[in-house]
Design a protein around this motif. Structure first.
Motif, PDB file in Angstrom:
ATOM      1  N   GLY A  62       0.810  -1.218   0.000  1.00 63.80           N
ATOM      2  CA  GLY A  62       0.000   0.000   0.000  1.00 63.80           C
ATOM      3  C   GLY A  62       0.836   1.256   0.000  1.00 63.80           C
ATOM      4  N   SER A  63       2.085   1.156  -0.453  1.00 60.52           N
ATOM      5  CA  SER A  63       2.989   2.290  -0.324  1.00 60.52           C
ATOM      6  C   SER A  63       2.601   3.470  -1.202  1.00 60.52           C
ATOM      7  CB  SER A  63       4.426   1.859  -0.675  1.00 60.52           C
ATOM      8  OG  SER A  63       4.479   1.413  -2.019  1.00 60.52           O
ATOM      9  N   ASP A  64       1.744   3.209  -2.219  1.00 56.57           N
ATOM     10  CA  ASP A  64       1.375   4.314  -3.091  1.00 56.57           C
ATOM     11  C   ASP A  64       0.115   5.026  -2.613  1.00 56.57           C
ATOM     12  OD1 ASP A  64      -0.407   2.516  -5.729  1.00 56.57           O
ATOM     13  OD2 ASP A  64      -0.348   2.231  -3.553  1.00 56.57           O
ATOM     14  N   LEU A  65      -0.369   4.683  -1.418  1.00 57.47           N
ATOM     15  CA  LEU A  65      -1.576   5.297  -0.885  1.00 57.47           C
ATOM     16  C   LEU A  65      -1.224   6.578  -0.130  1.00 57.47           C
ATOM     17  CD1 LEU A  65      -4.618   5.044  -0.410  1.00 57.47           C
ATOM     18  CD2 LEU A  65      -4.101   3.741   1.663  1.00 57.47           C
ATOM     19  N   ASP A  66      -1.756   7.690  -0.580  1.00 57.10           N
ATOM     20  CA  ASP A  66      -1.505   8.997   0.038  1.00 57.10           C
ATOM     21  C   ASP A  66      -2.620   9.277   1.032  1.00 57.10           C
ATOM     22  OD1 ASP A  66      -1.346  11.716   0.662  1.00 57.10           O
ATOM     23  OD2 ASP A  66      -0.415  12.173  -1.271  1.00 57.10           O
ATOM     24  N   ILE A  67      -2.284   9.416   2.312  1.00 54.89           N
ATOM     25  CA  ILE A  67      -3.291   9.555   3.344  1.00 54.89           C
ATOM     26  C   ILE A  67      -4.112  10.829   3.163  1.00 54.89           C
ATOM     27  CG2 ILE A  67      -1.816  10.764   4.991  1.00 54.89           C
ATOM     28  CD1 ILE A  67      -4.492   8.075   5.698  1.00 54.89           C
ATOM     29  N   GLU A  68      -3.511  11.866   2.581  1.00 57.02           N
ATOM     30  CA  GLU A  68      -4.269  13.096   2.353  1.00 57.02           C
ATOM     31  C   GLU A  68      -5.330  12.893   1.284  1.00 57.02           C
ATOM     32  OE1 GLU A  68      -1.990  16.582   1.807  1.00 57.02           O
ATOM     33  OE2 GLU A  68      -0.825  16.323   3.646  1.00 57.02           O
ATOM     34  N   GLU A  69      -5.042  12.015   0.307  1.00 57.75           N
ATOM     35  CA  GLU A  69      -6.065  11.691  -0.703  1.00 57.75           C
ATOM     36  C   GLU A  69      -7.219  10.934  -0.050  1.00 57.75           C
ATOM     37  OE1 GLU A  69      -4.064   9.574  -3.749  1.00 57.75           O
ATOM     38  OE2 GLU A  69      -3.134  11.359  -4.631  1.00 57.75           O
ATOM     39  N   VAL A  70      -6.891  10.065   0.902  1.00 53.91           N
ATOM     40  CA  VAL A  70      -7.938   9.346   1.638  1.00 53.91           C
ATOM     41  C   VAL A  70      -8.853  10.351   2.333  1.00 53.91           C
ATOM     42  CG1 VAL A  70      -8.409   7.722   3.510  1.00 53.91           C
ATOM     43  CG2 VAL A  70      -6.472   7.335   1.983  1.00 53.91           C
ATOM     44  N   LEU A  84      -6.655  16.016  11.286  1.00 52.05           N
ATOM     45  CA  LEU A  84      -6.210  15.349  12.504  1.00 52.05           C
ATOM     46  C   LEU A  84      -7.328  14.524  13.129  1.00 52.05           C
ATOM     47  CD1 LEU A  84      -3.987  18.110  14.165  1.00 52.05           C
ATOM     48  CD2 LEU A  84      -3.233  15.999  13.080  1.00 52.05           C
ATOM     49  N   GLU A  85      -8.550  15.045  13.105  1.00 53.07           N
ATOM     50  CA  GLU A  85      -9.691  14.293  13.634  1.00 53.07           C
ATOM     51  C   GLU A  85      -9.922  13.029  12.817  1.00 53.07           C
ATOM     52  OE1 GLU A  85     -12.310  18.029  15.439  1.00 53.07           O
ATOM     53  OE2 GLU A  85     -12.583  17.379  13.354  1.00 53.07           O
ATOM     54  N   PHE A  86      -9.734  13.136  11.511  1.00 54.18           N
ATOM     55  CA  PHE A  86      -9.883  11.972  10.627  1.00 54.18           C
ATOM     56  C   PHE A  86      -8.873  10.880  11.000  1.00 54.18           C
ATOM     57  CE2 PHE A  86      -8.526   9.837   6.663  1.00 54.18           C
ATOM     58  CZ  PHE A  86      -9.731   9.231   6.316  1.00 54.18           C
ATOM     59  N   LEU A  87      -7.636  11.286  11.206  1.00 54.45           N
ATOM     60  CA  LEU A  87      -6.605  10.312  11.575  1.00 54.45           C
ATOM     61  C   LEU A  87      -6.930   9.628  12.896  1.00 54.45           C
ATOM     62  CD1 LEU A  87      -3.301  12.232  10.693  1.00 54.45           C
ATOM     63  CD2 LEU A  87      -4.372  10.394   9.397  1.00 54.45           C
ATOM     64  N   LYS A  88      -7.333  10.436  13.873  1.00 52.47           N
ATOM     65  CA  LYS A  88      -7.607   9.880  15.195  1.00 52.47           C
ATOM     66  C   LYS A  88      -8.833   8.973  15.209  1.00 52.47           C
ATOM     67  CE  LYS A  88      -7.548  13.899  17.268  1.00 52.47           C
ATOM     68  NZ  LYS A  88      -7.663  14.916  18.335  1.00 52.47           N
ATOM     69  N   GLU A  89      -9.903   9.390  14.515  1.00 51.87           N
ATOM     70  CA  GLU A  89     -11.168   8.679  14.613  1.00 51.87           C
ATOM     71  C   GLU A  89     -11.222   7.427  13.743  1.00 51.87           C
ATOM     72  OE1 GLU A  89     -14.309  11.379  13.781  1.00 51.87           O
ATOM     73  OE2 GLU A  89     -13.634  12.847  15.248  1.00 51.87           O
ATOM     74  N   VAL A  95      -2.655  10.440  17.483  1.00 50.01           N
ATOM     75  CA  VAL A  95      -2.317  11.802  17.093  1.00 50.01           C
ATOM     76  C   VAL A  95      -2.871  12.771  18.128  1.00 50.01           C
ATOM     77  CG1 VAL A  95      -2.627  13.595  15.361  1.00 50.01           C
ATOM     78  CG2 VAL A  95      -2.345  11.222  14.644  1.00 50.01           C
ATOM     79  N   SER A  96      -2.089  13.782  18.462  1.00 48.14           N
ATOM     80  CA  SER A  96      -2.581  14.838  19.346  1.00 48.14           C
ATOM     81  C   SER A  96      -2.082  16.168  18.821  1.00 48.14           C
ATOM     82  CB  SER A  96      -2.082  14.610  20.777  1.00 48.14           C
ATOM     83  OG  SER A  96      -2.522  15.642  21.615  1.00 48.14           O
ATOM     84  N   GLU A  97      -3.015  17.109  18.605  1.00 49.46           N
ATOM     85  CA  GLU A  97      -2.637  18.404  18.089  1.00 49.46           C
ATOM     86  C   GLU A  97      -1.608  19.060  19.010  1.00 49.46           C
ATOM     87  OE1 GLU A  97      -7.140  18.236  17.116  1.00 49.46           O
ATOM     88  OE2 GLU A  97      -5.814  17.501  18.666  1.00 49.46           O
TER      89      GLU A  97
END
Length: 472
Positions: A62-70, A84-89, A95-97
Motif C-alpha cells: 500500500g505504499s502508493d496510498l496517500d493519506i491526504e487523498e484518503v 487530525l480528527e480523521f486520523l484519530k477517529e 495523534v494529538s494536536e
C-alpha cells in the motif's frame, strides 16, 4: 488498483466504522461492504487478500496510498472533520494536536536544576572604632541550566546558566564555590543548611561569565552520574530567525521544585530591558526575547526551545522588574507583569560563551569605535511566512583613534559583516553589536557598506588592545 481507487475504498470503510452501515449505503435497498466496493472498482481476490493489500504485508503493498487523498475523498463523501480528527477517529493513529512530547523529551534530557551554596560572614556589634564579632552562615539558591556541550563517555559537560544564579553579592566569594546540578528525574539531596550535596549531586565549577550579559558557564568533569545517564546536549538554534507568534517551550526548575515544562509563544523577538544587576547596585541593559510561556523564579538559566526542539534562548526569569528614574534621579523599581517572561537570545549567548572560553573566563568585547543608528524600519512577511522586521542600519559617527577611523564614514549603510566563515546580513541594529563578541585580537572584520549609492567592501583590523573592553 490506482491510488484514487484505493483512497476511495479506505475512506468508505472508515465511514462505515464511525457511523454504521447507513453512512456507507451505495445501493438503494441493501448496503454494500467496503470489500464489495473494492471488487466493483476492479479488485480481484478474496476479502482477506483485500484486507492484506490495505495493510501491506511488508509495507510496500500500500505504499502508493496517500493519506491526504484518503481524507479528501472522505470529505467529498460528506466527512466534516479536520485532517487530525480523521486520523484519530478512523485510522487508529495516535495523534494529538500540538503534541511535541518526543521533541520535548530530548530537550528535558539537556535540562539541569542548579543549586548553589554561599558562605556569608556578617559583623555583629562594634562601632566606629571597630570591635564586635563576626558570624558565618550558609545561604543557598536554586536555578536552572542547559547542557550545551557533552562528552558522556568521559562524564564531562559544559552548562550555561544565568550569572545571577551562581552569584550572591552578600557572600564572601561572590561566585558560589559549591555548585551542584541535577538531571531530570534524579534524586535531589542538596542540603540547604550546608549548601552542598555529597551524595547525588553533580559537582560543577564556574568557568566564567559576565553580569552585564547575565551569563555564566559551568563545567563538569569526570561525573559518573553523567556517564550513566540519558543526558543530552541541547541542539543550538538561531534566535535571529525567531518571529513573533512562534511556539516556544520553557524548561527549568521553577521555585526550586524540579524540572518542568511550560508552553507559550514568542511575544516580541527582540527588545531591551534595564534592570538591577546581580551586585544589587548596577543598572544593566539586556537584549531579550519576550514570551508568554510561564517563567517563574527558579527558571532562571533554563532553556527556551522552539517547536523543532532547538535551544533559542536562556530564561532570565528572576530579573524581570523594570528600573526607571524619576525627575529627581531617584531609582524606582516597577512591578512585574503577568504573562510576560524573558529569555536571553541564544545567538548572543553563544557568542558570549565562546568569548568566555577564549578569554580565560572573562568577556572581552571588540569595538569599532562607531555609533550606529536605525534610519529605516519596516515589517514584511518573509519566504517562511513569518512576520519579520527589517531595519536600515547606518553609521552615525566615528570616534577618533578607533579601529574604524579612516575606514568607515558617517552615513555608511551597513549591509553585511563577516569574520571567517561567519557572515551576517545586517537587517537589525543588534546584529552589529552582538557580532563584536566574536572578534579576537588580530582579527580583520569585513564589512559591506553602501556609500553614496555605491557598494564598498571594507576591512577593519583589531590589532590593538585598546579596541577591546572587558565586560563585567
Amino acid at each position: 488498483m490506482n491510488r484514487i481507487a484505493k483512497a476511495f475504498i479506505a475512506a468508505s470503510c472508515a465511514v462505515v466504522t464511525a457511523f454504521g452501515f447507513a453512512a456507507c449505503d451505495f445501493g438503494i435497498n441493501s448496503p454494500k461492504s467496503a470489500y464489495q466496493v473494492a471488487v466493483e472498482n476492479g479488485f480481484t481476490g478474496t476479502e482477506q487478500e483485500w484486507l492484506n493489500s490495505l495493510k501491506g504485508s511488508n509495507g510496500s503493498d500500500g505504499s502508493d496510498l496517500d493519506i491526504e487523498e484518503v481524507y479528501n475523498v472522505a470529505v467529498s463523501n460528506g466527512y466534516g472533520g479536520t485532517f487530525l480528527e480523521f486520523l484519530k477517529e478512523y485510522l487508529s493513529v495516535n495523534v494529538s494536536e500540538n503534541n511535541n512530547t518526543d521533541t520535548i523529551a530530548h530537550n528535558m534530557m539537556s535540562a539541569v536544576s542548579v543549586y548553589c551554596g554561599f558562605t556569608v560572614t556578617t559583623k555583629i556589634g562594634g562601632g566606629f572604632f571597630g570591635g564586635g564579632t563576626t558570624q558565618t552562615s550558609i545561604v543557598s539558591s536554586a536555578g536552572s541550566g542547559v547542557i550545551v556541550g557533552l562528552n558522556k563517555e568521559a562524564g564531562n559537560a559544559y552548562v550555561v546558566t544565568n550569572y545571577h544564579v551562581v552569584y550572591d553579592a552578600d557572600s564572601d566569594t561572590g561566585i558560589s564555590e559549591s555548585i551542584y546540578l541535577y538531571l531530570y528525574g534524579d534524586m535531589n539531596t542538596f542540603d540547604t543548611s550546608l549548601g552542598k550535596d555529597e551524595e547525588n549531586g553533580i559537582r560543577a565549577t564556574y568557568v566564567g561569565g559576565a553580569m552585564n550579559y547575565d551569563i555564566a558557564l559551568l563545567e563538569v568533569s569526570g561525573s559518573t552520574v553523567l556517564k550513566e545517564s540519558a543526558a543530552e546536549a541541547a541542539e543550538i538554534g538561531d534566535s535571529d530567525s525567531l518571529a513573533a507568534g512562534e511556539k516556544v517551550y520553557a524548561i527549568g526548575n521553577p521555585e526550586g521544585e524540579g524540572i518542568s515544562v511550560t508552553e507559550g509563544i514568542v511575544s516580541v523577538d527582540s527588545e531591551y530591558m534595564t534592570l538591577l544587576g546581580s551586585d544589587n547596585k548596577t543598572q544593566v541593559t539586556l537584549r531579550v526575547i519576550r514570551t508568554d510561556a510561564a517563567i517563574n523564579s527558579g527558571n532562571s538559566g533554563g532553556g527556551l526551545f522552539d517547536a523543532q526542539g532547538k535551544l533559542v534562548g536562556i530564561a532570565n526569569a528572576k530579573r524581570i522588574d523594570q528600573i526607571s528614574e524619576d525627575v529627581m534621579g531617584n531609582v524606582e523599581v516597577e512591578e512585574s507583569v503577568d504573562n510576560i517572561g524573558y529569555a536571553l537570545p541564544i545567538t548572543q549567548v553563544g557568542y558570549a560563551v565562546n568569548n568566555i572560553l577564549d578569554n580565560s573566563g572573562t568577556v572581552k568585547k571588540a569595538a569599532f569605535g562607531i555609533t550606529v543608528e536605525t534610519t529605516d524600519s519596516k515589517a514584511k512577511i518573509n519566504a517562511d511566512g513569518k512576520a519579520v522586521i527589517e531595519e536600515e542600519v547606518t553609521v552615525a559617527s566615528v570616534d577618533s583613534g578607533s579601529a574604524a577611523e579612516g575606514i568607515l564614514q558617517e552615513g555608511d549603510i551597513l549591509r553585511t559583516i563577516s569574520l571567517g566563515e561567519n557572515s551576517v546580513d545586517i537587517t537589525r541594529r543588534y546584529q552589529v553589536i552582538d557580532f563584536m563578541l566574536t572578534v579576537r585580537q588580530g582579527d580583520s572584520v569585513v564589512l559591506t557598506v553602501e556609500r553614496d549609492g555605491k557598494q564598498k567592501v571594507l576591512s577593519v583590523t583589531f590589532d590593538n588592545t585598546s579596541y577591546f573592553q572587558t565586560v563585567a
